[in-house]
Design a protein around this motif. Structure first.
Motif, PDB file in Angstrom:
ATOM      1  N   VAL A  33      36.574  34.834  32.254  1.00  0.00           N
ATOM      2  CA  VAL A  33      36.936  36.023  33.119  1.00  0.00           C
ATOM      3  C   VAL A  33      37.130  35.667  34.296  1.00  0.00           C
ATOM      4  CG1 VAL A  33      34.285  36.280  33.728  1.00  0.00           C
ATOM      5  CG2 VAL A  33      36.102  38.381  33.472  1.00  0.00           C
ATOM      6  N   ALA A  34      36.673  34.382  34.943  1.00  0.00           N
ATOM      7  CA  ALA A  34      37.390  34.103  36.284  1.00  0.00           C
ATOM      8  C   ALA A  34      38.875  33.661  36.283  1.00  0.00           C
ATOM      9  CB  ALA A  34      36.315  32.718  36.918  1.00  0.00           C
ATOM     10  N   SER A  35      39.290  33.297  35.207  1.00  0.00           N
ATOM     11  CA  SER A  35      40.611  32.935  35.232  1.00  0.00           C
ATOM     12  C   SER A  35      41.576  34.169  35.344  1.00  0.00           C
ATOM     13  CB  SER A  35      41.181  32.199  34.030  1.00  0.00           C
ATOM     14  OG  SER A  35      40.117  31.163  33.641  1.00  0.00           O
ATOM     15  N   TRP A  36      41.029  35.082  34.653  1.00  0.00           N
ATOM     16  CA  TRP A  36      41.894  36.503  34.773  1.00  0.00           C
ATOM     17  C   TRP A  36      41.758  37.068  36.102  1.00  0.00           C
ATOM     18  CZ3 TRP A  36      45.055  37.995  30.743  1.00  0.00           C
ATOM     19  CH2 TRP A  36      44.860  37.359  29.412  1.00  0.00           C
ATOM     20  N   ASN A  37      40.582  37.036  36.797  1.00  0.00           N
ATOM     21  CA  ASN A  37      40.214  37.539  38.155  1.00  0.00           C
ATOM     22  C   ASN A  37      41.081  36.945  39.177  1.00  0.00           C
ATOM     23  OD1 ASN A  37      38.059  39.084  36.931  1.00  0.00           O
ATOM     24  ND2 ASN A  37      36.526  37.866  37.368  1.00  0.00           N
ATOM     25  N   THR A  38      41.320  35.668  39.061  1.00  0.00           N
ATOM     26  CA  THR A  38      42.221  34.723  39.907  1.00  0.00           C
ATOM     27  C   THR A  38      43.561  35.370  39.906  1.00  0.00           C
ATOM     28  OG1 THR A  38      40.625  32.901  39.696  1.00  0.00           O
ATOM     29  CG2 THR A  38      42.917  32.473  40.567  1.00  0.00           C
ATOM     30  N   MET A  39      44.254  35.471  38.692  1.00  0.00           N
ATOM     31  CA  MET A  39      45.480  36.070  38.584  1.00  0.00           C
ATOM     32  C   MET A  39      45.498  37.550  39.065  1.00  0.00           C
ATOM     33  SD  MET A  39      47.284  33.700  37.547  1.00  0.00           S
ATOM     34  CE  MET A  39      48.860  34.660  37.452  1.00  0.00           C
ATOM     35  N   VAL A  40      44.515  38.293  38.667  1.00  0.00           N
ATOM     36  CA  VAL A  40      44.792  39.858  39.472  1.00  0.00           C
ATOM     37  C   VAL A  40      44.638  39.737  40.769  1.00  0.00           C
ATOM     38  CG1 VAL A  40      43.783  41.954  39.317  1.00  0.00           C
ATOM     39  CG2 VAL A  40      43.781  40.669  37.215  1.00  0.00           C
ATOM     40  N   SER A  41      43.661  38.869  41.346  1.00  0.00           N
ATOM     41  CA  SER A  41      43.746  38.977  42.940  1.00  0.00           C
ATOM     42  C   SER A  41      44.904  38.177  43.407  1.00  0.00           C
ATOM     43  CB  SER A  41      42.471  37.952  43.224  1.00  0.00           C
ATOM     44  OG  SER A  41      42.353  37.964  44.454  1.00  0.00           O
TER      45      SER A  41
END
Length: 343
Positions: free
Chosen positions: A132-140
């Motif tokens: 989930v941290a991977s996806w969060n990094t991209m959204v941010s």
């Protein structure tokens, strides 16, 4: 899709003498070298050279690449790091390190920090190990770069979301000026049963400030007071957002009450209160606060002087404004933009 500058980077770094950077030898079996690699703020070329020493001493592991990518992210030379990042990526790929989410996430953070969003997206879509941290990094990353459509697309594809996911999406919408939708997404987050933290509440307060939604802002204030939100204590950012929201909504007594209750002030909070008083017709009170700021030992910045001059404008204090303007350079600030007098 952007091309990877691998050939040029490899050629450049292959010619670097490793011994010129560090004296530690391969007999250390990587332990002192790993410790050195964990240091932040070293040049990118030195980090790559040190990685070469580690690789000569022992096969690199996921931990090695996490340290390398973190060291590159803190490199003082952004231009050199742009060349070094794909080299490190190629090495991680060659060694199979992208099978570990911690390495994938470090690489995504590095590319996003450098503004290389196409490279980061290629990593996301490459089949590397994600969490989930991977996806969060991209959204941010997309949100901070101003690509709201891409942030929304990635957010919509996420297999799971946590508080950071929703916070990143709300922040992306606020940055894009989509304040109504930002509040709607926040409502969805609350409906999902997630308890907001100070990060997402700061974004919500910014949306409220721009919309003039003072009742919604008061709800956030009450929530902060009654729910014991983690991180609120000594968080000047959330207090500044509250002051700014109340000022932009014209609720000056409430803004002053928040400002007066903060024990750890910083220059941004002073600026918000001074500027808020000035634009709401309390110019003399703003100038009193401006002078008090100096008495308390705070160093002003350009925004401080803009707010003070604004107060002079609204109160017709021409001589006071000239005195303030003439004092700017004495504080090591070169007038520019809003502070530059017409020629």
């Amino acid at each position: 899709m952007a091309r990877w500058p691998l050939a040029a980077a490899r050629s450049r770094f292959r010619r670097l003498p490793v011994a010129a950077f560090f004296s530690t030898g391969p007999s250390s079996h990587g332990c002192p070298l790993h410790a050195e690699l964990a240091r932040r703020g070293v040049p990118a070329v030195a980090s790559l050279a040190l990685y070469s020493r580690i690789r000569a001493a022992t096969p690199p592991i996921a931990f090695t690449f996490s340290l390398l990518l973190a060291a590159l992210a803190s490199s003082p030379s952004a231009g050199c790091t742009v060349l070094a990042a794909p080299v490190a990526h190629a090495q991680a790929l060659k060694c199979g390190a992208l099978a570990h989410p911690v390495v994938t996430n470090s690489l995504l953070k590095l590319y996003c920090a450098l503004g290389l969003l196409p490279f980061a997206r290629r990593v996301l879509d490459s089949g590397a190990a994600l969490d989930v941290a991977s996806w969060n990094t991209m959204v941010s990353g997309y949100g901070k770069s101003g690509d709201l459509a891409a942030a929304q697309e990635v957010f919509g594809r996420m297999p799971e979301r946590n508080l950071v996911s929703w916070s990143a999406m709300v922040d992306a919408l606020v940055r894009a000026g989509e304040f109504v939708e930002a509040l709607w997404v926040f409502d969805r987050m609350m409906f999902e049963g997630l308890k907001p933290d100070v990060v997402v509440l700061v974004s919500v307060l910014k949306a409220c400030a721009h919309l003039g939604a003072v009742e919604r802002g008061r709800w956030v204030h009450r929530y902060l007071e009654t729910e014991g939100v983690a991180g609120r204590q000594r968080n000047v950012m959330v207090e500044t957002a509250l002051v700014d929201m109340y000022c932009k909504c014209g609720c000056m007594e409430e803004a002053w009450s928040v400002f007066d209750s903060v024990h750890c002030l910083d220059v941004v909070l002073w600026n918000s209160m001074i500027g808020g008083l000035a634009v709401n017709g309390h110019g003399e009170r703003a100038l009193e606060l401006f002078r008090m700021m100096f008495e308390k030992g705070f160093r002003p910045n350009q925004s401080t002087f803009v707010a003070a001059l604004c107060a002079c404008t609204h109160t017709g204090l021409v001589d006071e404004g000239r005195h303030i303007f003439q004092s700017i350079r004495r504080h090591g600030i070169e007038p520019e933009g809003a502070l530059r007098l017409p020629s």
